[in-house]
Design an enzyme around this catalytic site. Structure first.
Site, mmCIF file in Angstrom:
data_model
loop_
_atom_site.group_PDB
_atom_site.id
_atom_site.type_symbol
_atom_site.label_atom_id
_atom_site.label_comp_id
_atom_site.label_asym_id
_atom_site.label_seq_id
_atom_site.Cartn_x
_atom_site.Cartn_y
_atom_site.Cartn_z
ATOM 1 N N ASP A 153 0.706 -1.293 0.163
ATOM 2 C CA ASP A 153 0.069 0.255 0.174
ATOM 3 C C ASP A 153 0.853 1.250 -0.149
ATOM 4 O OD1 ASP A 153 -1.920 1.979 0.439
ATOM 5 O OD2 ASP A 153 -2.809 0.896 2.194
ATOM 6 N N HIS A 226 -10.292 -1.245 -6.704
ATOM 7 C CA HIS A 226 -9.916 -0.002 -5.991
ATOM 8 C C HIS A 226 -9.171 0.958 -6.966
ATOM 9 C CE1 HIS A 226 -9.010 2.420 -2.525
ATOM 10 N NE2 HIS A 226 -7.632 2.222 -2.641
HETATM 11 C C1 HEM Z 1 -4.041 2.761 -4.180
HETATM 12 C C2 HEM Z 1 -5.391 0.229 -0.381
HETATM 13 C C3 HEM Z 1 -8.389 3.711 0.626
HETATM 14 C C4 HEM Z 1 -6.887 6.077 -2.952
HETATM 15 C C5 HEM Z 1 -3.927 1.771 -3.250
HETATM 16 C C6 HEM Z 1 -3.397 0.258 -3.403
HETATM 17 C C7 HEM Z 1 -3.719 -0.342 -2.295
HETATM 18 C C8 HEM Z 1 -4.697 0.540 -1.512
HETATM 19 C C9 HEM Z 1 -3.457 -1.704 -1.739
HETATM 20 C C10 HEM Z 1 -2.474 -0.137 -4.473
HETATM 21 C C11 HEM Z 1 -0.960 0.265 -3.974
HETATM 22 C C12 HEM Z 1 -0.671 1.646 -4.248
HETATM 23 O O1 HEM Z 1 -0.488 2.492 -5.227
HETATM 24 O O2 HEM Z 1 -0.960 2.305 -3.069
HETATM 25 C C13 HEM Z 1 -6.140 1.037 0.250
HETATM 26 C C14 HEM Z 1 -6.845 0.619 1.690
HETATM 27 C C15 HEM Z 1 -7.986 1.478 1.985
HETATM 28 C C16 HEM Z 1 -7.740 2.542 0.876
HETATM 29 C C17 HEM Z 1 -6.583 -0.629 2.423
HETATM 30 C C18 HEM Z 1 -8.840 1.632 3.046
HETATM 31 C C19 HEM Z 1 -9.635 0.751 3.609
HETATM 32 C C20 HEM Z 1 -8.401 4.790 -0.039
HETATM 33 C C21 HEM Z 1 -9.040 5.829 -0.135
HETATM 34 C C22 HEM Z 1 -8.821 6.767 -1.097
HETATM 35 C C23 HEM Z 1 -7.645 5.827 -1.824
HETATM 36 C C24 HEM Z 1 -10.132 6.268 0.826
HETATM 37 C C25 HEM Z 1 -9.166 7.948 -1.642
HETATM 38 C C26 HEM Z 1 -10.160 8.684 -1.479
HETATM 39 C C27 HEM Z 1 -5.824 5.430 -3.697
HETATM 40 C C28 HEM Z 1 -5.225 6.008 -4.870
HETATM 41 C C29 HEM Z 1 -4.428 5.064 -5.189
HETATM 42 C C30 HEM Z 1 -4.766 3.707 -4.179
HETATM 43 C C31 HEM Z 1 -5.247 7.264 -5.496
HETATM 44 C C32 HEM Z 1 -3.290 4.675 -6.337
HETATM 45 C C33 HEM Z 1 -3.927 4.631 -7.598
HETATM 46 C C34 HEM Z 1 -2.840 4.496 -8.873
HETATM 47 O O3 HEM Z 1 -2.374 5.456 -9.158
HETATM 48 O O4 HEM Z 1 -2.395 3.561 -9.250
HETATM 49 N N1 HEM Z 1 -4.933 1.706 -2.076
HETATM 50 N N2 HEM Z 1 -6.768 2.172 0.074
HETATM 51 N N3 HEM Z 1 -7.527 4.719 -1.328
HETATM 52 N N4 HEM Z 1 -5.618 4.051 -3.234
HETATM 53 FE FE1 HEM Z 1 -6.164 3.039 -1.615
#
Ligand code: HEM
Length: 316
Positions: A153, A226
């Protein structure tokens, strides 16, 4: 060569742009009635207190970012308001994103929890008569920077200039240039439900592979993953980015397994569009599959003033 400019350098941001660390503490505080003057005084001492703890162990790289909620802003300060500051907007859709009390956020990061703990303690003692802690989360680094769902993450966070462009306010709000906004949400995971999925189903929920953390090709990435819902573009096709510092937290004895979501942004509308995609869903009716296994129990939006503003906050 040109002579040195006599213009003063731009205001110094708080330590928003530091890398993910091993340890973090998040304090959410509510200001007591009449506590405004006291809080303003403590805000001016934050950088000194951070130095007192941090200098004793420089390699621990202790940082502290303070955010200020919308209602608290008007209670604390005179003068102009940051243009994008408003209370966190609750979302009702396929899933619920609540908006919960929070006047101040203290986001502590270091390579060691003891440093975060010591500064949290000092700040809490100083704030004691003026504000109370309504939520406290101690986050830790989990293997390979994974969240408790088991996925790496933070990978696609912007770096360098792209990160500064994504999070630091510029000429769109000159009074607050160098500041930022931060959204926090505390999520609890249904680990039994998640663990009952196959690895392939989990990868489909995230949109990346689990072991190697590779992005799925577009033709395989499900529209309710996601990643599909959080990669958003402006009218020129450029990606609109935020900077995330999510931390795992939990208590095994009470089956509490969580992710503390922290996202910094220059423009709250960018983050709000991501939240809308996740919770309400897209026009095509897709909402974020990870929300079927993750419940948001808090939601807050704060303004993050520059370090200069915090060192010498304007009175009321
Ligand atoms: C990407 C987990 C909540 C926005 C990711 C990734 C994981 C992850 C595993 C893929 C690896 C990375 O690029 O970091 C989670 C978990 C969350 C959560 C477990 C809550 C339970 C959120 C929320 C937002 C968000 C609330 C925005 C409002 C993003 C964005 C990316 C991302 C913008 C990158 C997308 C990309 O450019 O590929 N998240 N996330 N996430 N997450 Fe989350």
């Amino acid at each position: 060569s040109s002579p040195p400019s006599s213009a003063s350098p731009p205001a110094e941001p708080q330590a928003v742009l530091t890398p993910l660390t091993e340890a973090s503490i998040f304090l959410t505080l509510v200001i007591e009635p009449g506590g405004e003057d006291g809080v303003r005084g403590v805000l001016g001492d934050v950088s000194g207190l951070r130095r007192s703890v941090g200098f004793r162990l420089p390699e621990g790289e202790l940082t502290c970012v303070v955010g200020i909620g919308s209602e608290a802003w008007d209670r604390l300060f005179d003068g102009p308001r940051p243009q994008g500051l408003h209370p966190f907007r609750e979302l009702h859709g396929a899933h619920h994103a609540p908006s919960t009390p929070g006047d101040l956020l203290v986001h502590l990061r270091a390579h060691r929890l003891d440093m975060c703990f010591e500064l949290a303690h000092l700040l809490r003692n100083r704030l004691r008569p003026h504000a109370r802690v309504v939520d406290e989360v101690h986050g830790f680094r989990f293997f390979d920077e994974r969240d408790l769902l088991g996925f790496v993450d933070g990978t696609e966070n912007p770096e360098g200039n792209a990160a500064r462009r994504a999070v630091l306010i510029g000429e769109e709000d000159p009074d607050f240039a160098g500041g930022s906004y931060v959204v926090t949400q505390k999520y609890l995971h249904d680990m039994d439900g998640w663990d009952a999925l196959s690895t392939e189903e989990q990868e489909n929920a995230i949109g990346r592979t689990k072991l190697q953390d590779l992005e799925m090709p577009d033709d395989r990435k499900p529209p309710n993953s996601h990643i599909a819902l959080n990669v958003i573009e402006d009218e020129n096709g450029d990606e609109k980015e935020i900077l995330r510092f999510n931390m795992p937290f939990g208590h095994v004895g009470t089956d509490e397994f969580g992710t503390y979501f922290v996202g910094y942004t220059r423009d709250p509308a960018v983050l709000e569009q991501m939240l809308t995609n996740m919770f309400v869903g897209t026009a095509e009716g897709h909402h974020d599959r990870i929300l079927d296994f993750s419940t948001a129990i808090t939601g807050n939006l704060y303004f993050v003033p520059t370090a200069d503003f915090l060192d010498d906050p304007p009175g009321r």
